[in-house]
Design a protein around this motif. Structure first.
Motif, PDB file in Angstrom:
ATOM      1  N   TYR A   1     -18.629  89.716  13.342  1.00  9.49           N
ATOM      2  CA  TYR A   1     -19.210  88.442  13.754  1.00  9.49           C
ATOM      3  C   TYR A   1     -18.204  87.728  14.637  1.00  9.49           C
ATOM      4  CZ  TYR A   1     -20.894  83.683  13.591  1.00  9.49           C
ATOM      5  OH  TYR A   1     -21.335  82.429  13.948  1.00  9.49           O
ATOM      6  N   THR A   2     -18.649  87.323  15.823  1.00  8.56           N
ATOM      7  CA  THR A   2     -17.733  86.710  16.791  1.00  8.56           C
ATOM      8  C   THR A   2     -18.170  85.330  17.272  1.00  8.56           C
ATOM      9  OG1 THR A   2     -18.868  87.734  18.656  1.00  8.56           O
ATOM     10  CG2 THR A   2     -17.032  88.976  17.681  1.00  8.56           C
ATOM     11  N   ALA A   3     -19.140  84.710  16.605  1.00 13.14           N
ATOM     12  CA  ALA A   3     -19.635  83.396  17.042  1.00 13.14           C
ATOM     13  C   ALA A   3     -20.088  83.472  18.500  1.00 13.14           C
ATOM     14  CB  ALA A   3     -18.611  82.300  16.822  1.00 13.14           C
ATOM     15  N   ALA A   4     -21.025  84.372  18.759  1.00 13.77           N
ATOM     16  CA  ALA A   4     -21.599  84.575  20.098  1.00 13.77           C
ATOM     17  C   ALA A   4     -20.550  84.944  21.133  1.00 13.77           C
ATOM     18  CB  ALA A   4     -22.390  83.348  20.535  1.00 13.77           C
ATOM     19  N   GLY A   5     -19.547  85.701  20.698  1.00  8.68           N
ATOM     20  CA  GLY A   5     -18.526  86.179  21.617  1.00  8.68           C
ATOM     21  C   GLY A   5     -17.406  85.194  21.902  1.00  8.68           C
ATOM     22  N   ALA A   6     -17.519  83.971  21.411  1.00  4.94           N
ATOM     23  CA  ALA A   6     -16.488  82.963  21.664  1.00  4.94           C
ATOM     24  C   ALA A   6     -15.340  83.060  20.676  1.00  4.94           C
ATOM     25  CB  ALA A   6     -17.089  81.564  21.594  1.00  4.94           C
TER      26      ALA A   6
ATOM     27  N   PRO B   1      -8.845  81.965  18.679  1.00  9.36           N
ATOM     28  CA  PRO B   1     -10.148  82.508  18.280  1.00  9.36           C
ATOM     29  C   PRO B   1     -10.006  83.773  17.427  1.00  9.36           C
ATOM     30  CG  PRO B   1      -9.785  82.818  20.638  1.00  9.36           C
ATOM     31  CD  PRO B   1      -8.608  82.062  20.104  1.00  9.36           C
ATOM     32  N   HIS B   2     -10.855  83.883  16.427  1.00 12.68           N
ATOM     33  CA  HIS B   2     -10.871  85.008  15.505  1.00 12.68           C
ATOM     34  C   HIS B   2     -12.259  85.634  15.446  1.00 12.68           C
ATOM     35  CE1 HIS B   2      -7.060  83.423  14.137  1.00 12.68           C
ATOM     36  NE2 HIS B   2      -6.952  84.376  13.228  1.00 12.68           N
ATOM     37  N   THR B   3     -12.302  86.830  14.929  1.00 11.86           N
ATOM     38  CA  THR B   3     -13.559  87.503  14.622  1.00 11.86           C
ATOM     39  C   THR B   3     -13.588  87.759  13.119  1.00 11.86           C
ATOM     40  OG1 THR B   3     -14.959  89.392  15.155  1.00 11.86           O
ATOM     41  CG2 THR B   3     -12.614  89.809  15.077  1.00 11.86           C
TER      42      THR B   3
ATOM     43  N   TRP C   1     -24.164  80.616  11.051  1.00  9.41           N
ATOM     44  CA  TRP C   1     -23.557  80.784  12.373  1.00  9.41           C
ATOM     45  C   TRP C   1     -22.326  79.899  12.547  1.00  9.41           C
ATOM     46  CZ3 TRP C   1     -25.029  85.017  14.582  1.00  9.41           C
ATOM     47  CH2 TRP C   1     -26.323  85.495  14.348  1.00  9.41           C
ATOM     48  N   PRO C   2     -21.299  80.082  11.698  1.00 10.56           N
ATOM     49  CA  PRO C   2     -20.111  79.225  11.788  1.00 10.56           C
ATOM     50  C   PRO C   2     -19.332  79.445  13.087  1.00 10.56           C
ATOM     51  CG  PRO C   2     -19.693  81.062  10.309  1.00 10.56           C
ATOM     52  CD  PRO C   2     -21.151  81.122  10.663  1.00 10.56           C
ATOM     53  N   SER C   3     -18.672  78.381  13.535  1.00 15.29           N
ATOM     54  CA  SER C   3     -17.831  78.485  14.730  1.00 15.29           C
ATOM     55  C   SER C   3     -16.359  78.238  14.395  1.00 15.29           C
ATOM     56  CB  SER C   3     -18.292  77.498  15.797  1.00 15.29           C
ATOM     57  OG  SER C   3     -18.211  76.169  15.297  1.00 15.29           O
ATOM     58  N   THR C   4     -16.076  77.923  13.126  1.00 10.31           N
ATOM     59  CA  THR C   4     -14.707  77.732  12.675  1.00 10.31           C
ATOM     60  C   THR C   4     -14.473  78.576  11.427  1.00 10.31           C
ATOM     61  OG1 THR C   4     -15.248  75.873  11.240  1.00 10.31           O
ATOM     62  CG2 THR C   4     -14.641  75.339  13.527  1.00 10.31           C
TER      63      THR C   4
END
Length: 106
Positions: free
Chosen positions: A14-19, A31-33, A83-86
């Protein structure tokens, strides 16, 4: 985590939509995956397996363990539902699974 870069990069993660997920836990902002071990995040044809969810710098060390001894199907569902971004949001999404695992009811 597979040692070879090729093996790491073919794992479904999971990469938060590649970001990438922002590392707000250590305040690095790197940024992490999220990687689901062993074998990557499950797909529909996979049987469930028990494993570990880790955050990595795109498959490379350092590795941050977010959840251990959890159903990888349930972990993937918890992450893709929110869909977390952090990283802190990912920990929050996985907390119910980790709590069950630590209480012996997973």
């Amino acid at each position: 985590m597979p040692e070879s870069a090729t093996a790491r990069y073919v794992l479904r993660s999971y990469t938060a939509a590649g970001a990438g997920l922002v590392d707000d836990l250590n305040a690095t902002e790197i940024p992490h995956t999220l990687d689901f071990l062993p074998g990557g995040a499950p797909v529909r044809s996979d049987a469930d397996r028990t494993g570990t969810v880790i955050a990595t710098c795109w498959g490379n060390p350092p590795y941050l363990v977010l959840a251990e001894n959890v159903s990888l199907w349930e972990a993937w569902a918890a992450i893709t539902e929110r869909w977390p971004s952090t990283l802190s949001s990912a920990v929050d999404a996985l907390r119910p699974l980790s709590d069950r695992s630590s209480s012996g009811t997973a």
